[in-house]
Design a protein around this motif. Sequence first.
Motif, PDB file in Angstrom:
ATOM      1  N   TYR A   5       0.633   4.571  -6.553  1.00  0.00           N
ATOM      2  CA  TYR A   5       1.363   4.576  -7.452  1.00  0.00           C
ATOM      3  C   TYR A   5       2.618   3.998  -7.147  1.00  0.00           C
ATOM      4  O   TYR A   5       3.999   4.669  -7.890  1.00  0.00           O
ATOM      5  N   GLN A   7       5.656   1.586  -5.834  1.00  0.00           N
ATOM      6  CA  GLN A   7       5.506   0.388  -5.732  1.00  0.00           C
ATOM      7  C   GLN A   7       6.235  -0.638  -4.765  1.00  0.00           C
ATOM      8  O   GLN A   7       7.925  -0.533  -4.334  1.00  0.00           O
ATOM      9  N   ARG A   9       6.523  -3.318  -2.946  1.00  0.00           N
ATOM     10  CA  ARG A   9       7.093  -4.689  -3.619  1.00  0.00           C
ATOM     11  C   ARG A   9       8.858  -5.133  -4.305  1.00  0.00           C
ATOM     12  O   ARG A   9       9.533  -4.871  -3.580  1.00  0.00           O
ATOM     13  N   ALA A  10       8.332  -3.861  -5.257  1.00  0.00           N
ATOM     14  CA  ALA A  10       9.842  -3.828  -5.829  1.00  0.00           C
ATOM     15  C   ALA A  10      10.909  -3.179  -5.203  1.00  0.00           C
ATOM     16  O   ALA A  10      12.305  -3.022  -5.011  1.00  0.00           O
ATOM     17  N   CYS A  11       9.824  -2.189  -3.984  1.00  0.00           N
ATOM     18  CA  CYS A  11      11.178  -1.250  -3.100  1.00  0.00           C
ATOM     19  C   CYS A  11      11.737  -2.195  -2.044  1.00  0.00           C
ATOM     20  O   CYS A  11      13.290  -2.072  -2.014  1.00  0.00           O
ATOM     21  N   PHE A  35      10.814   3.522  -8.342  1.00  0.00           N
ATOM     22  CA  PHE A  35       9.431   2.756  -7.936  1.00  0.00           C
ATOM     23  C   PHE A  35       8.319   3.907  -7.515  1.00  0.00           C
ATOM     24  O   PHE A  35       7.190   3.027  -6.854  1.00  0.00           O
ATOM     25  N   LYS A  37       4.982   4.175 -10.191  1.00  0.00           N
ATOM     26  CA  LYS A  37       4.040   3.663 -11.252  1.00  0.00           C
ATOM     27  C   LYS A  37       4.124   4.971 -11.822  1.00  0.00           C
ATOM     28  O   LYS A  37       3.800   6.209 -11.843  1.00  0.00           O
TER      29      LYS A  37
END
Length: 40
Positions: A5, A7, A9-11, A35, A37
């Motif tokens: 759950y 993320q 990569r985005a973090c 971050f 989902k």
Amino acid sequence: MFGPYFQGRACGDACISSKGKLTPDCNNPGTLGNFLKRLY
């Protein structure tokens, strides 16, 4: 801790683009909200 759950990569991208000023804290859910989902 949040498994699939979170993320990661985005973090990481947010941390790098803010030059470390935006650092999520796993003990503070308010800093992780962007971050995670949604489950639905």
